[in-house]
Write a protein that holds these residues in place. Structure first.
Motif, PDB file in Angstrom:
ATOM      1  N   TYR A   1       0.837  -1.201   0.000  1.00  0.00           N
ATOM      2  CA  TYR A   1       0.000   0.000   0.000  1.00  0.00           C
ATOM      3  C   TYR A   1       0.868   1.244   0.000  1.00  0.00           C
ATOM      4  CZ  TYR A   1       0.896   0.787   4.989  1.00  0.00           C
ATOM      5  OH  TYR A   1       1.509   1.035   6.190  1.00  0.00           O
ATOM      6  N   GLU A   2       0.262   2.306  -0.496  1.00  0.00           N
ATOM      7  CA  GLU A   2       0.874   3.640  -0.433  1.00  0.00           C
ATOM      8  C   GLU A   2      -0.210   4.583  -0.011  1.00  0.00           C
ATOM      9  OE1 GLU A   2       2.223   4.717  -4.318  1.00  0.00           O
ATOM     10  OE2 GLU A   2       3.645   3.066  -4.369  1.00  0.00           O
ATOM     11  N   GLU A   3       0.067   5.448   0.962  1.00  0.00           N
ATOM     12  CA  GLU A   3      -0.925   6.457   1.290  1.00  0.00           C
ATOM     13  C   GLU A   3      -0.246   7.798   1.495  1.00  0.00           C
ATOM     14  OE1 GLU A   3      -3.070   4.762   4.596  1.00  0.00           O
ATOM     15  OE2 GLU A   3      -1.536   5.338   6.026  1.00  0.00           O
ATOM     16  N   SER A   4      -1.007   8.833   1.190  1.00  0.00           N
ATOM     17  CA  SER A   4      -0.502  10.199   1.333  1.00  0.00           C
ATOM     18  C   SER A   4      -1.534  10.994   2.113  1.00  0.00           C
ATOM     19  CB  SER A   4      -0.292  10.796  -0.067  1.00  0.00           C
ATOM     20  OG  SER A   4      -0.381  12.201   0.000  1.00  0.00           O
ATOM     21  N   THR A   5      -1.091  11.639   3.180  1.00  0.00           N
ATOM     22  CA  THR A   5      -1.946  12.512   3.980  1.00  0.00           C
ATOM     23  C   THR A   5      -1.331  13.900   3.907  1.00  0.00           C
ATOM     24  OG1 THR A   5      -2.303  10.638   5.472  1.00  0.00           O
ATOM     25  CG2 THR A   5      -2.995  12.799   6.274  1.00  0.00           C
ATOM     26  N   VAL A   6      -2.007  14.811   3.247  1.00  0.00           N
ATOM     27  CA  VAL A   6      -1.456  16.162   3.073  1.00  0.00           C
ATOM     28  C   VAL A   6      -1.920  17.024   4.243  1.00  0.00           C
ATOM     29  CG1 VAL A   6      -1.423  18.203   1.587  1.00  0.00           C
ATOM     30  CG2 VAL A   6      -1.337  15.909   0.577  1.00  0.00           C
ATOM     31  N   ILE A   7      -0.946  17.559   4.975  1.00  0.00           N
ATOM     32  CA  ILE A   7      -1.241  18.265   6.231  1.00  0.00           C
ATOM     33  C   ILE A   7      -0.719  19.698   6.169  1.00  0.00           C
ATOM     34  CG2 ILE A   7      -0.943  18.188   8.747  1.00  0.00           C
ATOM     35  CD1 ILE A   7      -0.116  15.231   8.391  1.00  0.00           C
ATOM     36  N   ASP A   8      -1.565  20.625   6.593  1.00  0.00           N
ATOM     37  CA  ASP A   8      -1.158  22.029   6.727  1.00  0.00           C
ATOM     38  C   ASP A   8      -0.620  22.190   8.154  1.00  0.00           C
ATOM     39  OD1 ASP A   8      -0.895  24.738   6.787  1.00  0.00           O
ATOM     40  OD2 ASP A   8      -2.900  25.172   6.020  1.00  0.00           O
ATOM     41  N   ILE A   9       0.695  22.254   8.277  1.00  0.00           N
ATOM     42  CA  ILE A   9       1.315  22.244   9.610  1.00  0.00           C
ATOM     43  C   ILE A   9       2.609  23.052   9.589  1.00  0.00           C
ATOM     44  CG2 ILE A   9       2.489  20.028   9.120  1.00  0.00           C
ATOM     45  CD1 ILE A   9       2.041  19.294  12.104  1.00  0.00           C
ATOM     46  N   TYR A  10       2.926  23.693  10.703  1.00  0.00           N
ATOM     47  CA  TYR A  10       4.149  24.476  10.851  1.00  0.00           C
ATOM     48  C   TYR A  10       4.321  25.497   9.712  1.00  0.00           C
ATOM     49  CZ  TYR A  10       5.087  20.378  13.807  1.00  0.00           C
ATOM     50  OH  TYR A  10       4.995  19.362  14.719  1.00  0.00           O
ATOM     51  N   GLY A  11       3.191  26.044   9.244  1.00  0.00           N
ATOM     52  CA  GLY A  11       3.258  27.115   8.255  1.00  0.00           C
ATOM     53  C   GLY A  11       3.448  26.690   6.824  1.00  0.00           C
ATOM     54  N   SER A  12       3.393  25.365   6.560  1.00  0.00           N
ATOM     55  CA  SER A  12       3.445  24.948   5.153  1.00  0.00           C
ATOM     56  C   SER A  12       2.635  23.669   4.965  1.00  0.00           C
ATOM     57  CB  SER A  12       4.894  24.756   4.694  1.00  0.00           C
ATOM     58  OG  SER A  12       5.503  23.788   5.477  1.00  0.00           O
ATOM     59  N   VAL A  13       2.531  23.242   3.730  1.00  0.00           N
ATOM     60  CA  VAL A  13       1.734  22.048   3.427  1.00  0.00           C
ATOM     61  C   VAL A  13       2.686  20.873   3.225  1.00  0.00           C
ATOM     62  CG1 VAL A  13       0.144  21.035   1.760  1.00  0.00           C
ATOM     63  CG2 VAL A  13      -0.148  23.405   2.469  1.00  0.00           C
ATOM     64  N   PHE A  14       2.475  19.823   3.998  1.00  0.00           N
ATOM     65  CA  PHE A  14       3.428  18.712   4.052  1.00  0.00           C
ATOM     66  C   PHE A  14       2.776  17.430   3.530  1.00  0.00           C
ATOM     67  CE2 PHE A  14       5.765  15.229   5.872  1.00  0.00           C
ATOM     68  CZ  PHE A  14       7.083  15.668   5.886  1.00  0.00           C
ATOM     69  N   ASP A  15       3.476  16.723   2.658  1.00  0.00           N
ATOM     70  CA  ASP A  15       2.964  15.440   2.154  1.00  0.00           C
ATOM     71  C   ASP A  15       3.484  14.312   3.065  1.00  0.00           C
ATOM     72  OD1 ASP A  15       1.798  13.462   0.693  1.00  0.00           O
ATOM     73  OD2 ASP A  15       3.124  13.659  -1.050  1.00  0.00           O
ATOM     74  N   HIS A  16       2.635  13.916   4.008  1.00  0.00           N
ATOM     75  CA  HIS A  16       2.964  12.865   4.993  1.00  0.00           C
ATOM     76  C   HIS A  16       2.636  11.513   4.329  1.00  0.00           C
ATOM     77  CE1 HIS A  16       2.828  10.533   8.614  1.00  0.00           C
ATOM     78  NE2 HIS A  16       1.619  10.813   9.000  1.00  0.00           N
TER      79      HIS A  16
END
Ligand code: HEM
Length: 186
Positions: free
Chosen positions: A161-176
């Motif tokens: 599996y592959e999953e991506s959770t895009v999070i707006d954190i610490y002032g930028s958008v992060f692809d977790h």
């Protein structure tokens, strides 16, 4: 064979069982950048029968539980529980789940039987009218999940599996991101 106890699980049937994987890689946000966490995990998918919605929609249901441990210290650092459903009429898979940070997602998409396995793709996003995300106020204001995508591929006794959770954190958008390969254990 996709029918179990009289219920047709379609492309979800091949998931039923316990899976173990040692090759996980997590890429997570940190205040000063990115953290990479090698991990191992187990995922249990259980057949749970079916449900009828509004007298018409029939869904076959799997319940799952995923427990993920960091290789560096053997501690659980992700614990997720939820459901996958299969709607044979529309060909839709949903994944509804919660993580214990105060975030819940109903993602939707497709499932297709391929050879002796299947390919499942689901997604959700905060601005979607169909499949979206609910989060507690602290998360909304400090670590807001914007979107989620998840692809599961099964071939016989192998699952990746592959999953991506895009999070707006610490002032930028992060692809977790998280990805792993698992083998059927039982
Ligand atoms: C194998 C799966 C996953 C692993 C191993 C994992 C691991 C992590 C780690 C290590 C962090 C950094 C903060 C910390 O150290 O606690 C983090 C943050 C976060 N994760 Fe995940 N995660 C996974 C999946 C998900 C999923 C599916 C979601 C979906 C909602 C999610 C949502 C978040 C959020 C919102 C944060 C930001 C919170 C913060 O860093 O303060 N994660 N995750």
């Amino acid at each position: 064979m996709t029918v179990v106890d009289g219920v047709d699980y379609g492309p979800l049937a091949c998931l039923i069982g316990t899976w173990k994987g040692e090759e996980g890689m997590d890429v997570a946000p940190e205040p000063d950048g990115t953290e990479e966490n090698p991990y191992y995990e187990s995922i249990v998918y259980e057949a749970c029968g079916d449900v009828t919605n509004a007298e018409t929609q029939m869904l076959a249901i799997l319940r799952y539980h995923q427990v993920v441990k960091r290789k560096s210290n053997d501690k659980v650092f992700h614990n997720e529980t939820g459901y996958l459903t299969w709607d044979a009429v529309s060909g839709t898979v949903t994944q509804s789940f919660a993580i214990p940070r105060g975030v819940a997602i109903v993602a939707g998409g497709t499932g297709e039987i391929v050879g002796d396995g299947s390919v499942i793709d689901v997604s959700a996003s905060l601005d979607s009218d169909d499949y979206t995300i609910t989060q507690a106020p602290y998360m909304r204001d400090n670590a807001s999940t914007q979107s989620f995508t998840h692809r599961i591929e099964v071939s016989g006794d192998s699952l990746s599996y592959e999953e991506s959770t895009v999070i707006d954190i610490y002032g930028s958008v992060f692809d977790h991101t998280d990805a792993n390969k698992l083998i059927r254990d039982s």
